[in-house]
Design an enzyme around this catalytic site. Sequence first.
Site, PDB file in Angstrom:
ATOM      1  N   LYS A 104       0.907  -1.196   0.112  1.00 22.98           N
ATOM      2  CA  LYS A 104      -0.032   0.039   0.046  1.00 22.98           C
ATOM      3  C   LYS A 104       0.840   1.390   0.037  1.00 22.98           C
ATOM      4  CE  LYS A 104      -3.988   2.025   2.401  1.00 22.98           C
ATOM      5  NZ  LYS A 104      -4.879   1.840   3.581  1.00 22.98           N
ATOM      6  N   SER A 124      -9.603   2.091   3.012  1.00 23.20           N
ATOM      7  CA  SER A 124      -8.749   2.521   2.100  1.00 23.20           C
ATOM      8  C   SER A 124      -8.132   1.924   1.123  1.00 23.20           C
ATOM      9  CB  SER A 124      -8.063   3.887   2.929  1.00 23.20           C
ATOM     10  OG  SER A 124      -7.072   3.212   3.791  1.00 23.20           O
ATOM     11  N   SER A 169     -10.052  -0.409   6.955  1.00 23.52           N
ATOM     12  CA  SER A 169      -9.366  -0.264   5.495  1.00 23.52           C
ATOM     13  C   SER A 169      -8.837  -1.339   5.005  1.00 23.52           C
ATOM     14  CB  SER A 169      -8.561   0.949   5.832  1.00 23.52           C
ATOM     15  OG  SER A 169      -9.220   2.298   5.711  1.00 23.52           O
TER      16      SER A 169
END
Length: 488
Positions: free
Chosen positions: A77, A152, A176
């Site tokens: 990420k 997210s 997330s």
Amino acid sequence: MSFNHKTIEELHDLLVAKEISATELTQKTLEDIKSREEAVGSFITVSEEAALKQAAAIDAKGIDADNLMSGIPLAVKDNISTKGILTTAASKMLYNYEPIFDATSVANAYAKDMIVIGKTNMDEFAMGGSTETSYFKKTKNAWDHTKVPGGSSGGSATAVASGQVRLSLGSDTGGSIRQPAAFNGVVGLKPTYGTVSRYGLIAFGSSLDQIGPFAPTVKENAQLLNVIASSDVKDATSAPVRIADYTSKIGRDIKGMKIALPKEYLGEGIDPEIKETVLAAAKQFEALGATVEEVSLPHSKYGVAVYYIIASSEASSNLQRFDGIRYGFRADDAKNLDEIYVNTRSQGFGDEVKRRIMLGTFSLSSGYYDAYFKKAGQVRTLIIQDFDKVFADYDLILGPTTPTVAFGLDTLNHDPVAMYLADLLTIPVNLAGLPGISIPAGFVDGLPVGLQLIGPKYAEETIYQAAAAFEAVTDYHKQQPIIFGGDK
């Protein structure tokens, strides 16, 4: 030939037997990324040159037969620092930022000869639940490209679900990892707070953030957690507890296990078909020998309000460091120091980030601190106490990961409150610092449904044990979207 259908253990056997090389596996992974990227948009940066260079070095010294992850590609990420590889947090503010150090989780992966293949798309500074607030692009759901992937960590989830990579890292502040895992039909774990070092993670909510793994199966998820979990002197919140092997209970039966099903998790706001799916899963656990009983978590209904006060307050402090002076974006229309600060932050941050900074600043301001931030902390304690009471009598908590399946692109991004409520079921876990996993548990209208299992602190092995037992008698994890070669 693509290798994306093979498990990590199968890939390891091929690498050890020299039927494939780390370079060949990396090249095939890069091909899988490129062939699917236009459809889903999982990546901000694909680090092709660095990945191939690393693969060649691994081939030169030879695959370590005792190291399961040797030569295995990993997507990371884009809020997790990678030395020499762009780390933008999906923000204009950091559009050109290359860290000079690796996050501890990434360093741990490198130490096991894993190959960082690229950086995945996300909501800007991890603030969002749909990966639509990214400065760079909107990621699309692997199962239906008109739906959101969740957020997210949407890019990390779709990268695994679409067959671009086998493993990825995300971060979870209020859901997330688990929410996008649910929306994309993969396995995502938020570890106990402090299990994985936050050093090198671009901070959002410091008392809530936790890095965790995505994988297609429970065992592979646990195998990746084995790599990234560690105590770390560079992170003051790092926990001293370290499980030797998170896969140790996988394969054991769950006879006698006591599982709680909170009535609040099946109440108002939960899609009826999601509720049916969870109740069917509860029956499956009972068939496996576990006891499932209804309980109450009475203060969980305040979780969303508490979270957005605490997380936004912490974010307003953490994001003060982005000022256009030291690194990242700087407004070019500033005439003095004050204008550098104001213009850089006004132009560099997106609307959702600015909204949360303002909310946090207000909550911490003189005259409002006691009414908002202090009170939120007190209610957080009540939420923790609710969990403690349940875990005094039960091994795990069961429930849906999300109130609905994936919603349409551009449907909630202009309605912040509706977007915030999508994290209704995941937020309390972060507030209490507990471990939680989302596993595939069915489909509604052709879209995956995630089942959430929550444990007391440091109970990841028990969570994996129960999740693997469910996975072993169902085939939801085997069903794949069309983009991955499936028939849905």
